[in-house]
Design a protein around this motif. Structure first.
Motif, mmCIF file in Angstrom:
data_model
loop_
_atom_site.group_PDB
_atom_site.id
_atom_site.type_symbol
_atom_site.label_atom_id
_atom_site.label_comp_id
_atom_site.label_asym_id
_atom_site.label_seq_id
_atom_site.Cartn_x
_atom_site.Cartn_y
_atom_site.Cartn_z
ATOM 1 N N VAL A 193 22.016 -10.295 22.220
ATOM 2 C CA VAL A 193 21.355 -10.704 20.981
ATOM 3 C C VAL A 193 21.985 -10.150 19.702
ATOM 4 C CG1 VAL A 193 19.169 -10.913 22.197
ATOM 5 C CG2 VAL A 193 19.671 -8.807 20.954
ATOM 6 N N CYS A 194 22.907 -9.207 19.815
ATOM 7 C CA CYS A 194 23.430 -8.563 18.603
ATOM 8 C C CYS A 194 24.125 -9.545 17.664
ATOM 9 C CB CYS A 194 24.362 -7.417 18.968
ATOM 10 S SG CYS A 194 23.457 -5.945 19.471
ATOM 11 N N ASP A 195 24.761 -10.555 18.201
ATOM 12 C CA ASP A 195 25.425 -11.551 17.360
ATOM 13 C C ASP A 195 24.518 -12.734 17.034
ATOM 14 O OD1 ASP A 195 27.774 -10.075 17.308
ATOM 15 O OD2 ASP A 195 28.560 -11.030 19.117
ATOM 16 N N LEU A 196 23.324 -12.765 17.612
ATOM 17 C CA LEU A 196 22.416 -13.888 17.417
ATOM 18 C C LEU A 196 21.267 -13.570 16.471
ATOM 19 C CD1 LEU A 196 22.088 -15.093 21.133
ATOM 20 C CD2 LEU A 196 23.602 -16.001 19.360
ATOM 21 N N SER A 197 20.861 -12.306 16.421
ATOM 22 C CA SER A 197 19.679 -11.944 15.648
ATOM 23 C C SER A 197 19.878 -10.600 14.968
ATOM 24 C CB SER A 197 18.448 -11.891 16.563
ATOM 25 O OG SER A 197 17.357 -11.300 15.889
ATOM 26 N N GLU A 198 19.956 -10.607 13.659
ATOM 27 C CA GLU A 198 20.088 -9.356 12.920
ATOM 28 C C GLU A 198 18.832 -8.497 13.026
ATOM 29 O OE1 GLU A 198 22.084 -6.484 10.588
ATOM 30 O OE2 GLU A 198 22.729 -8.145 11.878
ATOM 31 N N PRO A 199 17.626 -9.050 12.940
ATOM 32 C CA PRO A 199 16.441 -8.214 13.114
ATOM 33 C C PRO A 199 16.376 -7.538 14.488
ATOM 34 C CG PRO A 199 15.828 -10.254 12.038
ATOM 35 C CD PRO A 199 17.262 -10.416 12.487
ATOM 36 N N MET A 200 16.772 -8.249 15.545
ATOM 37 C CA MET A 200 16.763 -7.636 16.868
ATOM 38 C C MET A 200 17.848 -6.585 16.975
ATOM 39 S SD MET A 200 15.835 -10.873 19.395
ATOM 40 C CE MET A 200 15.727 -9.852 20.861
ATOM 41 N N ARG A 201 19.008 -6.837 16.363
ATOM 42 C CA ARG A 201 20.076 -5.838 16.362
ATOM 43 C C ARG A 201 19.627 -4.567 15.648
ATOM 44 N NH1 ARG A 201 23.473 -3.293 13.567
ATOM 45 N NH2 ARG A 201 22.718 -4.233 11.635
ATOM 46 N N THR A 210 16.585 -3.500 15.283
ATOM 47 C CA THR A 210 15.572 -2.840 16.112
ATOM 48 C C THR A 210 16.236 -2.052 17.241
ATOM 49 O OG1 THR A 210 14.015 -4.623 15.608
ATOM 50 C CG2 THR A 210 13.475 -3.198 17.467
ATOM 51 N N LEU A 211 17.244 -2.641 17.860
ATOM 52 C CA LEU A 211 17.999 -1.934 18.895
ATOM 53 C C LEU A 211 18.664 -0.686 18.319
ATOM 54 C CD1 LEU A 211 19.618 -4.966 20.724
ATOM 55 C CD2 LEU A 211 18.244 -3.194 21.846
ATOM 56 N N THR A 212 19.273 -0.818 17.150
ATOM 57 C CA THR A 212 19.960 0.309 16.522
ATOM 58 C C THR A 212 18.988 1.457 16.242
ATOM 59 O OG1 THR A 212 21.607 -1.126 15.499
ATOM 60 C CG2 THR A 212 21.308 1.035 14.510
ATOM 61 N N GLY A 213 17.835 1.112 15.669
ATOM 62 C CA GLY A 213 16.852 2.144 15.368
ATOM 63 C C GLY A 213 16.296 2.809 16.613
ATOM 64 N N GLY A 214 16.032 2.018 17.640
ATOM 65 C CA GLY A 214 15.507 2.571 18.889
ATOM 66 C C GLY A 214 16.496 3.489 19.568
ATOM 67 N N MET A 215 17.749 3.090 19.600
ATOM 68 C CA MET A 215 18.772 3.928 20.230
ATOM 69 C C MET A 215 18.982 5.219 19.440
ATOM 70 S SD MET A 215 21.605 1.278 21.814
ATOM 71 C CE MET A 215 21.899 0.363 20.308
ATOM 72 N N ALA A 216 18.950 5.129 18.112
ATOM 73 C CA ALA A 216 19.108 6.326 17.281
ATOM 74 C C ALA A 216 17.983 7.322 17.551
ATOM 75 C CB ALA A 216 19.137 5.940 15.809
ATOM 76 N N HIS A 217 16.783 6.808 17.772
ATOM 77 C CA HIS A 217 15.649 7.691 18.064
ATOM 78 C C HIS A 217 15.841 8.387 19.409
ATOM 79 C CE1 HIS A 217 11.579 9.229 17.948
ATOM 80 N NE2 HIS A 217 11.361 8.722 19.151
#
Length: 199
Positions: A116-124, A126-133
């Motif tokens: 989804v990283c190339d398909l949806s910026e909001p989902m990307r 969310t993934l970035t924030g979750g992984m950072a946490h």
């Protein structure tokens, strides 16, 4: 007697049903009609809770990270255990979860990151924030290990935690591709060696 929160219950039911579908099929392949049929809810109910499938995907990830954080806390905050043991217990959980057939490989982050990283910026995002946490929580345990003497970190706790998490994400992705836990077992051996070396 208080009335049940139907909004929460129905929304949660749609999310839980969708997570199982996405884990087995992927986000793109899991169509809305299939999701609605599996959840046994009308199309109007879906759009009552979610503006779009993308909005649903963001909610799915937020829910996953919230649940993951709670489970992670049980492993990483176990009282009376040195930080090193808590870190190893956390990563042992990766191996166990990936090998459980009912979880379809376990990690929704691994499942969706490449898709989804190339398909949806909001989902990307969310993934970035979750992984950072997740990395931040691991870094906290590394700091605790420095304090209790079970870990001697040659880099900053943040950098060390980031390297460990990156290794495990890669190992989990490879295990999914190969349908074999060997890469996760190798990551476990490497993690044990790093922590043993750091003592």
């Amino acid at each position: 007697m208080a009335r049940p929160n139907l909004f929460h219950d129905t929304r949660e039911h749609i999310l839980a049903t969708g997570e199982a579908l996405v884990q087995s099929r992927g986000f793109t392949a899991a169509g809305l009609t299939e999701l609605l049929n599996a959840a046994n809810v009308p199309k109007g109910s879906f759009y009552h809770y979610f503006k779009s499938k993308e909005d649903y995907g963001v909610a799915l990830l937020i829910r996953y990270f919230d649940q993951y954080d709670a489970a992670m806390g049980e492993k990483l905050t176990a009282p009376g255990r040195p930080a090193r043991e808590r870190l190893l217990s956390y990563f042992e959980g990766w191996v166990e979860n990936a090998c459980a057939p009912e979880t379809h490989g376990g990690c929704l982050v691994v499942k969706l990151a490449g898709e989804v990283c190339d398909l949806s910026e909001p989902m990307r995002e969310t993934l970035t924030g979750g992984m950072a946490h997740i990395v931040a929580r691991l870094a906290e345990v590394v700091e605790q290990g420095q304090a209790d003497g079970s870990i001697s970190c040659p880099t900053s706790p943040q950098a060390f935690a980031d390297a460990l998490y990156a290794m495990w994400l890669g190992a989990a992705l490879r295990a999914k591709v190969e349908r074999c836990p060997d890469s996760l077992n190798a990551a476990m051996e490497d993690t044990r060696a790093r922590l043993t070396f750091l003592q």
